[in-house]
Design an enzyme around this catalytic site. Structure first.
Site, PDB file in Angstrom:
ATOM      1  N   HIS A 249       4.126  -1.598   2.976  1.00  0.00           N
ATOM      2  CA  HIS A 249       3.019  -0.642   2.940  1.00  0.00           C
ATOM      3  C   HIS A 249       2.533  -0.344   4.350  1.00  0.00           C
ATOM      4  O   HIS A 249       2.420  -1.235   5.192  1.00  0.00           O
ATOM      5  CB  HIS A 249       1.863  -1.168   2.079  1.00  0.00           C
ATOM      6  CG  HIS A 249       1.338  -2.504   2.493  1.00  0.00           C
ATOM      7  ND1 HIS A 249       2.003  -3.683   2.216  1.00  0.00           N
ATOM      8  CD2 HIS A 249       0.196  -2.863   3.139  1.00  0.00           C
ATOM      9  CE1 HIS A 249       1.304  -4.702   2.687  1.00  0.00           C
ATOM     10  NE2 HIS A 249       0.199  -4.233   3.264  1.00  0.00           N
ATOM     11  N   MET A 250       2.272   0.919   4.589  1.00  0.00           N
ATOM     12  CA  MET A 250       1.716   1.366   5.858  1.00  0.00           C
ATOM     13  C   MET A 250       0.237   1.667   5.667  1.00  0.00           C
ATOM     14  O   MET A 250      -0.151   2.401   4.764  1.00  0.00           O
ATOM     15  CB  MET A 250       2.427   2.625   6.353  1.00  0.00           C
ATOM     16  CG  MET A 250       1.937   3.103   7.723  1.00  0.00           C
ATOM     17  SD  MET A 250       2.641   4.701   8.219  1.00  0.00           S
ATOM     18  CE  MET A 250       1.664   5.815   7.190  1.00  0.00           C
TER      19      MET A 250
END
Length: 329
Positions: A249-250
């Site tokens: 996840h960013m």
């Protein structure tokens, strides 16, 4: 007290008060990973204070809530925290008492006697070694059974279930899903995640370059849309050096850090030190090296003193810091 495997692959391990217990690669823990020493961890429970001190004996890193303990060093494992035995794998938690499932599912040893029962009998014979509160059956060891934590509901797996939560989802295409962070650390805080099952940045390779580019582009679009083109709102896009959640996840996070969920030094330093790695740097490493650098040593940054991310003034505590940054913007 018990050390319970979050994935329920083995029986709970009884922790007697003040008695050192060593765990690692063994038939008892079902850990076969050679990165895990046979004597990876030494655990000593404190029943009256409801925590255990964990010493890392093995060479490869063990973690408590994503932070490396360090070989030869000791850290505190409290109820609610997660201990990863080695390399952010094999999650365990500390429990005061057993859930019904743990009791029902216990296995028998070769003699036909429950090994858990054997440990309970041993515990009864050593009551004089335990604290007065524990012996007298106070809140430390009695109460209604807690709900069993299933493998799919373990907190580190939470992102996978959040991806399908319509109340959190703000964008979706055939490659990525964007959700609002359940516990935002700023006014605007989103997570951009691939549909493809990728555990973390460690599992990236050159074939993922275009996906990372797409994630970055979507993140910037979401940021622009969320603040109604307010050019004064600054965002950063990036990844934690050692992510605690299982699924790539960013983070898309505004730099106001105005949120009641921002509570601890660990929260603050995870977004304002080099522990937060810019998406551009990750993309560059994948395109030039085909992999992401090993940044496990950066967990030490989470212990840094609190400093304003704008003027770098050092503050004593989180309330002072949060008051300061409102005036410093």
């Amino acid at each position: 007290m018990y050390l319970q495997c979050c994935n329920h692959t083995h029986e709970p391990i009884m922790l007697l008060d003040g008695v050192a217990v060593t765990i690692g690669r063994s038939a008892g823990t079902k850990i076969l990973d050679k990165l895990c020493s046979r004597t990876q961890l030494q655990i000593v429970a404190n029943h009256s204070k409801k925590y255990a001190m964990v010493k890392q004996l093995g060479a490869n890193p063990s973690q408590i809530d994503g932070i490396n303990i360090g070989q030869g060093k000791t850290d505190k494992l409290s109820v609610g925290k997660i201990l990863h035995v080695v390399g952010m794998k094999y999650p365990h938690k500390l429990s005061i008492y057993l859930s019904p499932k743990d009791v029902d599912d216990r296995k028998c040893d070769k003699k036909g006697t429950s090994s858990l029962k054997s440990r309970e009998n041993m515990h009864n014979s050593q009551k004089n070694k335990t604290s007065e509160n524990f012996d007298n059956g106070t809140a430390a060891d009695v109460g209604p059974p807690r709900a069993t934590v299933s493998k799919s509901s373990h907190w580190s797996q939470g992102l996978k279930s959040s991806m399908t939560d319509s109340s959190l989802q703000v964008y979706k295409d055939d490659r990525v899903i964007v959700i609002k962070d359940k516990y935002p650390k700023a006014k605007f805080h989103f997570l951009v995640m691939p549909v493809e099952n990728i555990v973390s940045t460690v599992h990236l390779n050159s074939a993922h370059a275009s996906l990372l580019d797409h994630m970055w582009k979507v993140g910037r679009d979401i940021a622009k849309r969320s603040c109604d083109d307010d050019t004064k709102t600054r965002f950063r896009y990036g990844y934690h050096a050692v992510p605690s959640m299982s699924h790539l996840h960013m983070h898309v996070i505004s730099q106001d850090f105005d949120s009641p969920s921002l509570k601890t030094k660990k929260h603050w330093n995870s977004f304002t030190t080099e522990y937060f790695v810019d998406a551009e740097d990750i993309i560059h490493e994948i395109k030039t090296e085909g992999k992401v650098k090993n940044r496990r040593h950066m967990t030490e940054l989470l212990k840094n003193a609190l400093r304003c991310h704008i003027c770098h003034t050092e503050l004593k505590n989180m309330p002072q810091l949060k008051k300061h940054i409102k005036d410093c913007r």
